[in-house]
Design an enzyme around this catalytic site. Structure first.
Site, PDB file in Angstrom:
ATOM      1  N   ALA A  45       0.836  -1.205   0.000  1.00  0.00           N
ATOM      2  CA  ALA A  45       0.000   0.000   0.000  1.00  0.00           C
ATOM      3  C   ALA A  45       0.869   1.253   0.000  1.00  0.00           C
ATOM      4  O   ALA A  45       2.091   1.170   0.112  1.00  0.00           O
ATOM      5  CB  ALA A  45      -0.907   0.010   1.219  1.00  0.00           C
ATOM      6  N   ASN A  46       0.234   2.377  -0.145  1.00  0.00           N
ATOM      7  CA  ASN A  46       0.900   3.675  -0.037  1.00  0.00           C
ATOM      8  C   ASN A  46       0.443   4.343   1.240  1.00  0.00           C
ATOM      9  O   ASN A  46      -0.644   4.068   1.734  1.00  0.00           O
ATOM     10  CB  ASN A  46       0.487   4.568  -1.211  1.00  0.00           C
ATOM     11  N   ARG A  47       1.228   5.271   1.723  1.00  0.00           N
ATOM     12  CA  ARG A  47       0.823   6.061   2.879  1.00  0.00           C
ATOM     13  C   ARG A  47      -0.184   7.097   2.407  1.00  0.00           C
ATOM     14  O   ARG A  47       0.171   8.022   1.708  1.00  0.00           O
ATOM     15  CB  ARG A  47       2.015   6.832   3.414  1.00  0.00           C
ATOM     16  N   SER A  48      -1.406   6.935   2.745  1.00  0.00           N
ATOM     17  CA  SER A  48      -2.413   7.936   2.393  1.00  0.00           C
ATOM     18  C   SER A  48      -3.590   7.777   3.325  1.00  0.00           C
ATOM     19  O   SER A  48      -4.086   6.670   3.523  1.00  0.00           O
ATOM     20  CB  SER A  48      -2.868   7.736   0.942  1.00  0.00           C
TER      21      SER A  48
END
Ligand code: CTP
Length: 255
Positions: free
Chosen positions: A23-26
């Site tokens: 995942a991405n940091r968001s």
């Protein structure tokens, strides 16, 4: 008002196996704030959100997805639209296959090697789409040479504006409530002061997504800024004027 606007927000989760994902940091805060600000202006907002821990914004129709491929399918199903604002932090890669069962540690054999493959670029797909919305806005999350790298994305993803933000850890952008952005278009670069994500959303919504009148005004304002303010000089000024004129004529035709 009443215009159909697609917004993407949040991360995507790409499964490795039933218990792990990439995942991405968001947090989804910025994308959701933009959807809310547009809805407040009367737009028909269709939010496509990855997995987030915040509630759906009021007055917005939300499609929840997990992966980049699901997000692309959901966005394409919503076309045609008047505008698209792609704020999601999409995972660029996924594993070639997701294991059906939990991948177990194998003592003595070391870590598993996971072959990766690239995810579709949703913004680039929309920018080059046969049903491309009249106004396509992307974000650029950068940790260095923010404006320079964001300008490249404006071209390759074929969008009208890029909102460039510095997401290096010291800025606290990811997960935080504030954002420092630069609005980039063919006409040049506007450096915005540090604002809350809600203020960024309201300013962006007021800048053009409500109706093409707002858009034309914004393009006109940007085209009129002295070229000395732009690193690219005179060349940058003309595309801005052309874009402004194009918008005026489009606005007149659409009414
Ligand atoms: N984006 C997208 N689909 C992807 C990757 C990015 O729609 N698979 C969109 C984002 O929503 C954002 C813009 O493209 O509007 C830029 O995203 P960013 O993460 O900054 O850039 P990348 O294209 O992923 O490039 P890089 O990771 O090399 O910086």
């Amino acid at each position: 008002s009443g215009r159909k606007i697609i917004v993407t927000s949040g991360p995507t989760h790409e499964p490795i196996d039933p218990v792990r994902y990439i995942a991405n940091r968001s947090s989804g805060k910025q994308g959701h704030a933009i959807a809310a600000a547009l809805a407040k202006l009367g737009a028909d907002v269709r939010l496509v959100s990855g997995p987030v821990a915040i509630p759906d914004p009021l007055g917005v129709t939300v499609t929840h997805v997990d992966t980049a491929r699901q997000m692309l399918a959901a966005v394409e199903a919503l076309l045609p639209a008047d505008a698209a604002v792609m704020v999601a932090a999409v995972a660029d890669w996924r594993t070639e296959t997701a294991a059906g069962e939990k991948i177990k540690k194998q003592p003595g054999k070391g870590a598993p090697v996971l072959p990766m493959t690239e995810n579709p670029d949703i913004l680039a797909n929309v920018g080059h789409h046969a049903m491309r919305p009249q106004l396509v806005i992307g974000f650029a999350a950068e940790t260095e040479r923010v404006v320079e790298q964001a300008k490249k994305k404006l071209q390759t993803k074929r969008c009208d504006w890029i909102v460039a933000n510095d997401v290096s850890p010291a800025t606290g952008t990811f997960g935080g409530d504030n954002n420092l952005v630069h609005l980039i278009s063919a006409a040049g670069v506007e450096d915005w002061p540090k604002l809350s994500k809600r203020e960024v959303a309201e300013r962006l919504a007021a800048s053009g997504a409500e109706d093409s009148g707002g858009t034309a005004e914004r393009f006109d304002v940007m085209a009129g800024v002295p070229t000395s303010r732009f690193p690219g000089g005179t060349l940058l000024r003309w595309p801005g004027l052309v874009a402004g004129m194009l918008f005026y004529s489009l606005r007149d035709r659409i009414g």
